[in-house]
Design an enzyme around this catalytic site. Structure first.
Site, mmCIF file in Angstrom:
data_model
loop_
_atom_site.group_PDB
_atom_site.id
_atom_site.type_symbol
_atom_site.label_atom_id
_atom_site.label_comp_id
_atom_site.label_asym_id
_atom_site.label_seq_id
_atom_site.Cartn_x
_atom_site.Cartn_y
_atom_site.Cartn_z
ATOM 1 N N ASP A 96 52.936 -16.368 47.105
ATOM 2 C CA ASP A 96 51.927 -15.236 47.235
ATOM 3 C C ASP A 96 50.816 -15.331 47.167
ATOM 4 O O ASP A 96 50.366 -16.550 46.649
ATOM 5 C CB ASP A 96 52.863 -14.134 46.295
ATOM 6 C CG ASP A 96 51.510 -13.129 45.928
ATOM 7 O OD1 ASP A 96 51.639 -12.391 46.967
ATOM 8 O OD2 ASP A 96 52.002 -12.735 44.813
ATOM 9 N N ASP A 98 47.967 -12.927 45.459
ATOM 10 C CA ASP A 98 47.477 -11.913 43.558
ATOM 11 C C ASP A 98 48.326 -12.399 42.626
ATOM 12 O O ASP A 98 49.684 -12.445 43.093
ATOM 13 C CB ASP A 98 47.555 -10.412 43.901
ATOM 14 C CG ASP A 98 46.152 -9.945 45.331
ATOM 15 O OD1 ASP A 98 45.268 -9.799 44.919
ATOM 16 O OD2 ASP A 98 45.692 -10.991 46.054
ATOM 17 N N ARG A 141 45.234 3.028 47.136
ATOM 18 C CA ARG A 141 44.050 2.113 46.665
ATOM 19 C C ARG A 141 42.768 1.529 47.218
ATOM 20 O O ARG A 141 42.241 1.491 46.589
ATOM 21 C CB ARG A 141 45.013 1.116 46.059
ATOM 22 C CG ARG A 141 46.116 0.527 45.217
ATOM 23 C CD ARG A 141 46.897 -0.389 44.419
ATOM 24 N NE ARG A 141 47.624 -0.744 45.808
ATOM 25 C CZ ARG A 141 48.887 -1.764 45.802
ATOM 26 N NH1 ARG A 141 48.429 -2.577 44.956
ATOM 27 N NH2 ARG A 141 49.321 -1.638 46.763
ATOM 28 N N LYS A 229 56.707 -10.731 54.543
ATOM 29 C CA LYS A 229 56.512 -12.204 53.745
ATOM 30 C C LYS A 229 57.751 -12.651 54.219
ATOM 31 O O LYS A 229 57.452 -13.623 54.475
ATOM 32 C CB LYS A 229 56.547 -11.388 52.750
ATOM 33 C CG LYS A 229 54.963 -11.421 52.129
ATOM 34 C CD LYS A 229 54.625 -10.755 50.163
ATOM 35 C CE LYS A 229 52.653 -10.444 49.578
ATOM 36 N NZ LYS A 229 53.180 -11.157 49.080
ATOM 37 N N ASN A 255 56.988 -6.921 46.182
ATOM 38 C CA ASN A 255 56.766 -7.467 47.645
ATOM 39 C C ASN A 255 57.056 -8.163 47.745
ATOM 40 O O ASN A 255 57.362 -8.919 49.065
ATOM 41 C CB ASN A 255 54.953 -6.976 47.496
ATOM 42 C CG ASN A 255 55.122 -6.660 49.116
ATOM 43 O OD1 ASN A 255 55.507 -6.551 50.255
ATOM 44 N ND2 ASN A 255 53.963 -8.009 49.226
#
Length: 297
Positions: A96, A98, A141, A229, A255
């Site tokens: 990942d 972030d 967002r 993912k 996620n």
């Protein structure tokens, strides 16, 4: 049927008592030790024990992981890793971005320019805990960014910092001939330069829509969510001819759960509690390169 397994313990400090307790737990679970070693650097210490387990049943290895995790002391984590993964000639590391490859959440950095950082951060936290649908939360967002000049993307790119040990981790895998990939619920405009700088083999993220020099508050195409993912993990492993059992996935939020579950070993990096509970291993210190010790790289 026996199986060869490795226990890798890592922490800021590993005491002799903690290691003796681990040895006793493993022995009591049917482990026969073959080799032990100590390594690490001034930042953290690593203990590695190769052993043979009386049962090669994946369920028994999973049960051993749970037993070891339940007995862990604060500041020390132990990964139970199949020897086949550690000894594989070619592996795939997928991460990942972030709060994993990088220290920040890019959407929050962007939202700060719209005066919405705290509001967006609260939504991000809920999404990473698995309380909100990721795609829906991302659209909500990104919507607050509408009207911001495209130049803020360049400004945010300059604010991004790699996690400690990230560059070293990637370099170690690449030098050993392995494949490194990242898949992100963030944005290509930020990830692209990072991927090129690190020399990543595969990478993908969402694309912010920009029109007339400003952000529109929308993303283009399908959102990179938890299902995507896992899809890219499987796709890239297949394209590289790497067995899924020889893949290592690293992430911090809900996620990432499907990707962590599908990989040969899933590592939770300073993750939310639900992610730590579901992952095969956890790194609860700021040094991402601890993953190389887990993977035997």
């Amino acid at each position: 049927m026996t199986s060869n397994v490795t226990a890798v313990s890592y922490g800021l400090k590993l005491s002799p008592l903690e290691l003796e307790e681990l040895r006793s737990l493993l022995t009591g679970s049917g482990a026969t030790f073959r080799a032990e070693s100590r390594s690490g650097d001034p930042r953290y210490q690593v203990y590695t024990a190769d052993f043979t387990l009386e049962s090669g049943n994946p369920a028994d290895i999973a049960a051993l992981r749970q037993k070891v995790a339940a007995a862990a002391t604060a500041g020390v984590d132990t990964a139970i890793v199949p020897a086949g993964l550690r000894q594989a000639a070619r592996k795939l590391l997928i991460m990942d971005v972030d709060s994993t490859l990088i220290q920040q959440e890019v959407i929050e950095l962007l939202a700060a320019y719209a005066g919405k950082r705290e509001e967006v951060a609260a939504v991000t936290e809920a999404a990473m805990r698995g309380e909100l649908d990721f795609a829906e939360s991302l659209h909500a967002r990104v919507a607050v960014l509408a009207g911001l000049p495209a130049a803020v993307v360049d400004s945010v790119r300059g604010e991004v910092k790699l996690s400690e040990g990230a560059a070293e981790l990637v370099a170690a895998f690449k030098a050993a001939g392995h494949v490194v990939a990242v898949v992100s619920g963030g944005f290509n405009q930020i990830l692209g330069p990072i991927a090129e700088e690190l020399g990543l083999d595969h990478w993908i993220a969402n694309e912010l829509e920009i029109a007339d020099g400003a952000l529109t508050g929308r993303v283009l195409g399908a959102v990179i969510d938890r299902a995507a993912k896992e899809k890219y993990l499987r796709q890239w492993a297949a394209s590289e001819g790497i067995d899924l059992a020889h893949t290592i996935a690293v992430g911090d939020g809900a996620n990432d759960l499907d990707m962590l579950g599908a990989a040969g070993i899933g590592v939770a990096f300073n993750a939310k509690p639900a992610v730590r509970a579901a992952a095969d291993a956890a790194v609860n210190m700021p040094y991402l390169d601890a993953v190389r010790h887990i993977a035997g790289v």
